[in-house]
Enzyme design. Structure first.
Site, short mmCIF file in Angstrom:
data_model
loop_
_atom_site.label_atom_id
_atom_site.label_comp_id
_atom_site.label_asym_id
_atom_site.label_seq_id
_atom_site.Cartn_x
_atom_site.Cartn_y
_atom_site.Cartn_z
N GLU A 108 0.80 -1.22 0.00
CA GLU A 108 0.00 0.00 0.00
C GLU A 108 0.84 1.28 0.00
OE1 GLU A 108 -3.30 0.51 -0.26
OE2 GLU A 108 -3.62 -1.63 -0.54
N SER A 396 -50.35 -20.64 42.38
CA SER A 396 -49.87 -20.93 43.74
C SER A 396 -48.37 -20.83 43.92
CB SER A 396 -50.34 -22.34 44.15
OG SER A 396 -51.74 -22.38 44.26
#
Length: 833
Positions: A108, A396
């Site tokens: 690059e 319950s």
């Protein structure tokens, strides 16, 4: 001819020379003008902008060396990372291999370490190409590429390029080459929604960047020029071709040796398949991870780290956070495997199938270790989670929290306290509340009421506690914020400060499995309540703690109350409504079943010495569950099966604890089952057998007074009735009967009604009907005492004795005998007619 050609070449050369000089002057002028007048980001602003690029958030679980102090090693849940449009995992320069840096530099920007942000040679060439129309003005250095990546400005214009060059020069003076390289390698796009080398390394090779080989480093360095064309996954042959170019450049620049070049150039590259790398498009998060997402958003808002749920979500998905979760991956794998098999819950092919959800919690700290939000394989994200995001009435299963534990803690009841299992009231002629199954048994201990889930006893105890006190405990103490204090809807007022919601679990809105199960931590952890959590800590991208959600337990009950309550709930699993449980054969188990009105929801919440879990089973839209068995209920069956899978040494990381521990100060004592007090000789002479049992108490609450419910009554055991004065002595025995006064507006069945004794008023004749108690005639008109069967009642009058009596005595007197403690005195007081 030759002279003409030379002359033409010279003219062209002169033209190009002056054109180049003129272009240079123009560019420099433009450069200087931009440098002077264009608005510019400061270096600090640029650096912050670069660091604020979307970063992937990672989830971790803990491998504890000391659970109490939460010290140990955080291990990444690799398949559960969170990211938005950009999948980025920031990697510090120190963790970037040199080969990777050199590969990018080689292909690059090979003069990266020599120039000052702008490569004059490449820029001049680019300008010439731009002028002659042979290029679009390229020549960007790594520093310039970084600026383009961070600012997002990549339009093809001279002005943009000049501004980029100015910024590059400034950036190169302000930052070191290593700092620039770190920013660059973490912002560069590397195809398939991977931003930066961290996510790309994970995507393509399943590795951290520090673990990459030379070949893999070159494969990544190939990509930036044309991410799709050079992708090692999409175009592997193209990548291989360019990879060799990168290697050649590295060899040419002296970054690698000939030997390294030869080895790498002949090496095959192994790239993960898309499914194996779990691309974001196909990634399905677990039920647990989605719960983590919801909790993180709540925590970020609560700690004022985000202003809205939307900004909190963006921070979570793009902030590069580290989330330490409470997950136990082995348990999560087991629960997901069980829930993915639909046949574990219903017959495949049902048009409308029920759902089920489960949460497993560490009762010592509230950590949610595993959870599953629905039945079947999870095939999509953000589906409705029945474990955390839905509320249903708990039936319950709420009683231990709303009634029994607070009553024990306040000294209102003990393990052996006795309440009358009879209707609390009558709605017109209908007794309320009903029990499930239907029926009333009369005098009932707390132990038996919990084991059989007796509704009438729960309502009566709630009345003794106070509905406001019970509501406050649930709402504030256990964070059940979906409970309704008061709500207007359709012109009607709704409230959960009432008997039906608090004693029977018929809540206005309901409660989630997560919240209800967490309430049981106060029973399973010695009276200490811990809020449920999937998230322990949230750290920012630099490792600083943003949120510490470790939490502290709060005391709701005494350790003694928790121990006694656990004993009571063990009765549920051994002889009670959860008797079908098989896990109890391996370890101690305590828990409570729950069934809502019309049987639309089934629950079970229970715990072992190491784990606490809650299960809900029902239809997405409430519907009767009559097609499913009640024993074991699907909720209990699921609890039993999954807990066997996770309550193991492999999942727990230790040998499972087999027995519950007991708090100090717990004592045992025998008591009468019909009074809760110390037994007398009358208790031992009950026709149903010895009415005593052993229970658990503190020294302060152990029974100290003697039973006054049982009285000794003369009974004709031959003719089966309460004896009169004419009964032959040889036919009679003294038995213990129950001195209980009951009055109902209509006749109802009460199991122990036939063992009740009431003294007749002077002169009142006994009732002579075999299906009624002998004192029936003395009851006020329209009042009934209950009966046990439609036929012969045990407490009927001895009819044979009545027939032998030609005339009734002048005065009949049925006397009861005050119960006395057993003694060495052989005399026994009796009630003779």
């Amino acid at each position: 001819m030759l002279k003409k050609t030379v002359s033409k070449i010279g003219k062209i050369s002169i033209f190009l020379f002056f054109t180049f000089i003129l272009s240079g002057i123009i560019c420099v002028s433009v450069f200087l003008l931009y440098a002077k007048y264009s608005p510019e980001l400061s270096i600090s602003e640029f650096y912050n902008l670069a660091k604020s690029q979307d970063q992937t958030t990672k989830l971790y679980y803990m491998e504890y060396t000391d659970k109490a102090s939460r010290s140990g090693t955080a291990v990444e849940l690799e398949s559960q990372a969170l990211y938005g449009e950009q999948n980025r995992e920031w990697v510090k320069y120190a963790h970037i291999p040199k080969d990777l840096v050199n590969a990018f530099v080689a292909i690059e920007d090979h003069r990266f370490y020599e120039h000052e942000g702008i490569d004059i040679k490449r820029t001049a060439g680019a300008i010439l190409g731009f002028i002659t129309g042979k290029s679009s003005f390229g020549g960007s250095t790594i520093t310039q590429q970084l600026i383009k990546n961070v600012t997002g400005n990549d339009d093809y214009s001279v002005s943009r390029k000049v501004k980029e060059m100015i910024r590059a020069a400034k950036l190169d003076r302000a930052l070191s080459k290593n700092e620039i390289m770190e920013l660059y390698l973490n912002t560069i796009y590397l195809s398939e929604r991977c931003y930066g080398i961290g996510s790309a390394s994970e995507r393509f090779f399943g590795k951290e960047p520090s673990e990459l080989s030379l070949t893999e480093c070159c494969a990544l360095a190939c990509i930036p020029q044309s991410p799709t064309k050079w992708s090692p996954s999409i175009n592997p042959q193209n990548n291989k071709t360019r990879r060799l170019t990168v290697l050649s450049r590295m060899l040419e620049l002296g970054y690698i040796s000939q030997e390294e070049y030869d080895k790498s150039s002949s090496e095959e590259l192994t790239v993960l398949e898309k499914d194996a790398s779990e691309k974001v498009e196909n990634r399905i998060y677990s039920w647990y991870t989605e719960s983590v997402i919801d909790e993180c958003i709540d925590l970020l808002l609560e700690n004022k780290l985000a202003a809205t749920p939307q900004t909190a979500q963006k921070l979570l998905y793009t902030g590069g956070l580290s989330v330490i979760t409470a997950q136990n991956p082995k348990m999560q794998a087991e629960i997901e495997k069980y829930f993915s098999a639909e046949h574990n819950f219903y017959t495949p092919g049902m048009l409308i199938h029920p759902e089920c959800s489960m949460v497993i919690i560490d009762p010592s700290n509230g950590d949610i270790l595993a959870l599953c939000g629905a039945v079947g394989e999870k095939k999509a994200n953000r589906h409705l989670n029945y474990a955390t995001a839905t509320e249903r009435s708990p039936g319950s299963s709420i009683k231990p929290l709303s009634v029994y534990a607070p009553a024990l803690d306040k000294g209102i009841i003990t393990y052996g306290s006795v309440y009358d299992d009879t209707p609390v009231k009558f709605l017109s002629t209908r007794p309320w509340p009903n029990n499930y199954p239907n029926g009333f048994r009369g005098l009932t201990t707390v132990r038996d009421a919990v084991a059989r889930s007796v509704n009438t006893v729960a309502v009566k105890i709630l009345s003794d506690i106070g509905e406001e006190n019970s509501f406050d405990l649930l709402y504030n103490g256990m964070n059940m914020k979906t409970l309704v204090r008061s709500s207007e809807r359709g012109g009607q007022t709704y409230t959960d400060i009432a008997a039906s919601p608090l004693a029977l679990g018929q809540l206005t809105v309901g409660v989630s499995v997560k919240t209800l199960t967490a309430g049981y931590t106060a029973l399973a952890n010695g009276g200490l309540y811990s809020a449920p959590r999937t998230v322990i800590k949230i750290l920012d991208s630099d490792g600083n703690v943003l949120v510490d959600n470790s939490g502290k337990a709060s005391r709701l009950f005494s350790p003694q109350t928790a121990t006694i309550m656990t004993k009571l709930l063990q009765g549920v699993t051994s002889g009670g409504t959860a008797n079908a449980m098989t896990l109890k054969k391996r370890v101690d188990c305590a828990g409570k079943t729950g069934t809502t009105n019309n049987d639309c929801d089934r629950w079970f919440v229970g715990y072992t010495p190491d784990l606490l879990a809650g299960v809900w089973f029902g239809y997405p839209t409430p519907k009767n569950l009559e097609a499913f068995p009640t024993s074991p209920s699907p909720a209990l069956k699921t609890f039993d099966a999954v807990m066997k899978l996770v309550n193991t040494a492999e999942c727990l990381g230790k040998t499972p604890t087999k027995r519950f521990s007991e708090a100090s100060g717990i004592v045992t004592a025998r008591y009468c089952r019909d009074s809760g007090k110390l037994a007398t000789s009358a208790c031992l002479c009950d026709p149903r057998g010895k009415r005593t049992e052993t229970g658990y108490f503190t020294a302060a609450t152990a029974p100290k007074t003697y039973c006054n419910t049982h009285v000794m009554v003369k009974y004709d055991v031959i003719n089966h009735g309460v004896a009169g004065s004419d009964c032959p002595e040889e036919n009679c025995r003294f038995i213990g009967m129950l001195s209980v006064k009951r009055s109902f507006p209509r006749e109802i069945t009460v199991s122990d009604a036939q063992y009740v004794y009431r003294r007749l008023p002077a002169g009142a004749p006994p009732c002579m009907q075999a299906d009624k108690p002998f004192f029936y005639n003395s009851l006020p008109k329209g009042h009934y005492a209950g009966r046990s069967s439609p036929k012969l009642q045990f407490n009927a009058y001895c009819y044979e004795c009545y027939l032998r009596s030609i005339a009734p005595p002048e005065e009949e007197d049925y006397e009861d005998v005050e119960s006395t403690p057993p003694s060495n005195d052989s005399k026994t007081n009796s009630a003779e007619e």
